[in-house]
Structure formats: structure tokens, C-alpha cells
Write an enzyme that holds these catalytic residues in place. Structure first.
Site, short mmCIF file in Angstrom:
data_model
loop_
_atom_site.label_atom_id
_atom_site.label_comp_id
_atom_site.label_asym_id
_atom_site.label_seq_id
_atom_site.Cartn_x
_atom_site.Cartn_y
_atom_site.Cartn_z
N THR A 73 58.36 53.86 22.96
CA THR A 73 57.89 52.59 22.44
C THR A 73 56.28 52.39 22.86
O THR A 73 55.73 52.06 22.09
CB THR A 73 58.61 51.57 23.37
OG1 THR A 73 59.93 51.34 23.23
CG2 THR A 73 57.89 50.09 23.22
N THR A 113 77.09 57.43 44.36
CA THR A 113 77.44 56.09 44.75
C THR A 113 77.25 55.30 43.48
O THR A 113 76.05 55.45 42.87
CB THR A 113 77.07 55.67 45.81
OG1 THR A 113 77.43 54.23 46.03
CG2 THR A 113 75.36 55.51 45.81
#
Length: 321
Positions: free
Chosen positions: A14, A258
């Protein structure tokens, strides 16, 4: 006095786009015209490596970025890598493993809005990333919002905020405010620079959910995965039903991460993770998912014992400085 020399490496994203109506289009050739005054601080050259959406990044692109830095390392004081935000953390982590004993800054940056927009974050990110690339920070980093973070400690945390990146386990290397602060010691090379190569693509990432059958792991290994990263619960917990046996029988490295943004995996804290540890699983510790996956891909392609390599701190992904 000579100004620092920087090489801007364009990969897309972008930050180097504009969009008046319809799809965003690249403005690589005049990106510096949107950051007037930067030329007073640094001497800039540009190189277009590719022009792709970052979701199309591949390990070959990571090696291309690292190879470009290595090729031009003697000619520039620092490098600014213009990159899309969606996979920038993967690229920065991967490139950090390739640029062994790096001795100058390599700063990835991007933006949430195109550089040609009036209300863009691209200009300041570009200017501040360039300043960071002149500092004594010989690391691969990501500059976004107000901070330069270690690249392999960084993850994208927002699609909306201009502070789109965070570093859950390590404070920023540089904080840009009224003054420039450097709160965290950076890494220092202790040997000669070396360009490394190689990533293995045949890896899998599985997000564990309640009731997920252990046969899911068996299926991805049978399909050819040479390693599997499990995004587990809490401190690395897994179900007891079938999972320890599936890990033990897999025959490939199983790394347990995790699903939590903050904190670290502690295998053995609960019965499920203790059983996984006893079955041979490895802990991702406080590594981000991006750093975990790219390190796994990198180690599989090197001539090293995976378990020994996993315990090594390759580029600051495990330790502070």
C-alpha cells in the site's frame, strides 16, 4: 559531511500505491516526491525488486530481499524495504535468519493508507524508517507508527490502527517522539557477515480447537508435512485424548506455540502440555507465530539437527539483545 546512503528496495504494498478510483496502482518512480525534505538528511537510491501484494510473498522473495542487501551491503549505510503490511512480519523474520552477523540497519516499513492519500501514515513511516536506517542499529527491523521493532519479534496487531504492529515480548529498539529514544539494546555482530539461504515449504500450521481430533495431525504428516506448528491453548496446552500419541508417532518436528498474543509457552505446566513434551514436542517459547514458522522453514533447509538448531538464538528471536 557526506550524508548517509540508503537503498530503498521496493517490493510492493500500500505504501507505494495511489488510488483515485478503482484498484490501487504503484507510484514507485516518484515515491520520494511525497516525502520532501528527506533528501536533505540522506542520499537515496531505489531498486524495484518486485511489485506484488504481500499475500503473494514467497520464500524466493525473502531470499531476493536478503540477496539484494548482501549484494549492495558495501555501497549503502542502510536499507529500507518497502513492503505490504499483511505478511511483513513473516518477511522480516525470515530475512533476519538469512542475514547472519548483519552489520547495518535493514528496516521494513509500509503503511495502512497509500502514500498519495492526504490522510496517510505512509509519509511519516517512510521518513522515520529512513532515519532508523541511519542509526547504529545493525538489525532487521520493522518501523511502523512510532516504533522500530526487532523484525523477528513483531506481529501485525491491527488492520485499522496506524500503530498496526506490536512486539509482545520485546520493547521497541527505537521510539520516535519529540526526541528519538533507543530503550532496548540492539544486537551486535560478533563475526563476519554471511548470507544464508534456504526455506522448506512443506510445513503446516494447525490451530487447535476444543474437540479437534488428533488424527488431524496424522493426516497433515501423512500428506507430506516435514514439520508442524501447533497453535495451542494458553501456555501451550493440548488435549490429552490422542494428541501425545500422535506427536510421538509423527516422526517430524512438532513445535507448540500459543494462541495468546502475550506470554510464553511453558510445556509441562499442565498435564496436556507435559504429555506433549514427553512425546517429543518442542516449545515455541515467546516466539511470534511468524518467527516460529519461518525459523522452522529455515532450519529444515539447513544442514543442522533440527532440535539443536531450534534451541539456538539465530537472530535475536529468543533473547533480548
Amino acid at each position: 559531511m557526506n550524508k548517509p546512503r540508503l537503498l530503498f528496495v521496493h517490493t510492493g504494498g500500500t505504501i507505494v500505491m495511489k488510488g483515485d478510483a478503482g484498484p490501487l496502482q504503484p507510484v514507485l518512480q516518484d515515491v520520494l516526491s511525497y516525502a520532501r525534505g528527506l533528501e536533505e538528511l540522506v542520499e537515496v537510491e531505489g531498486l524495484s525488486l518486485c511489485n506484488i501484494d504481500s499475500s503473494d510473498m514467497t520464500p524466493e522473495h525473502w531470499e531476493g530481499i536478503a540477496g539484494t542487501v548482501a549484494k549492495h551491503r558495501g555501497d549503502f549505510d542502510g536499507f529500507v524495504i518497502l513492503h505490504g503490511t499483511d505478511t511483513m512480519a513473516y518477511s522480516a523474520a525470515a530475512v533476519s535468519y538469512l542475514l547472519h552477523q548483519l552489520d547495518r540497519p535493514v528496516v521494513f516499513t509500509g503503511s495502512q493508507r497509500p502514500i498519495a492519500d492526504l490522510r496517510t501514515d505512509a509519509r511519516l513511516n517512510l521518513v522515520h524508517a529512513s532515519i532508523c536506517a541511519t542509526l547504529d542499529v545493525p538489525e532487521v527491523g520493522i518501523y511502523f507508527g512510532d516504533h522500530l521493532f526487532r523484525g523477528n519479534r513483531t506481529t501485525k496487531v491491527s488492520v485499522q490502527s496506524y500503530n498496526a504492529y506490536g512486539s509482545p515480548s520485546l520493547p521497541a529498539l527505537v521510539e520516535m517522539g519529540v526526541d528519538v529514544a533507543m530503550p532496548t539494546p540492539c544486537r551486535r555482530p560478533t563475526g563476519r557477515f554471511q548470507l544464508r539461504r534456504g526455506f522448506e515449504r512443506d510445513v503446516a500450521v494447525l490451530t487447535v480447537f476444543p474437540g479437534m481430533p488428533a488424527d488431524t495431525l496424522r493426516r497433515v504428516v501423512d500428506a507430506g508435512a516435514r514439520a508442524v506448528v501447533l497453535s495451542a491453548f494458553g501456555a501451550g496446552n493440548l488435549p490429552l485424548d490422542g494428541w501425545p500419541d500422535a506427536i510421538a508417532e509423527s516422526g517430524v518436528p512438532i513445535i507448540i506455540g500459543t494462541q495468546c498474543l502475550h506470554g510464553a509457552v511453558e510445556l509441562g505446566r499442565y498435564a496436556g502440555s507435559k504429555a506433549a513434551l514427553d512425546a517429543g514436542a518442542l516449545s515455541a517459547g515467546n516466539l511470534t507465530q511468524e518467527a516460529t514458522l519461518t525459523k522452522t522453514m529455515f532450519l529444515l533447509a539447513q544442514d543442522v539437527d533440527f532440535r539443536d538448531g531450534w534451541a539456538m538464538d539465530l537472530a535475536g528471536e529468543l533473547n533480548g539483545a
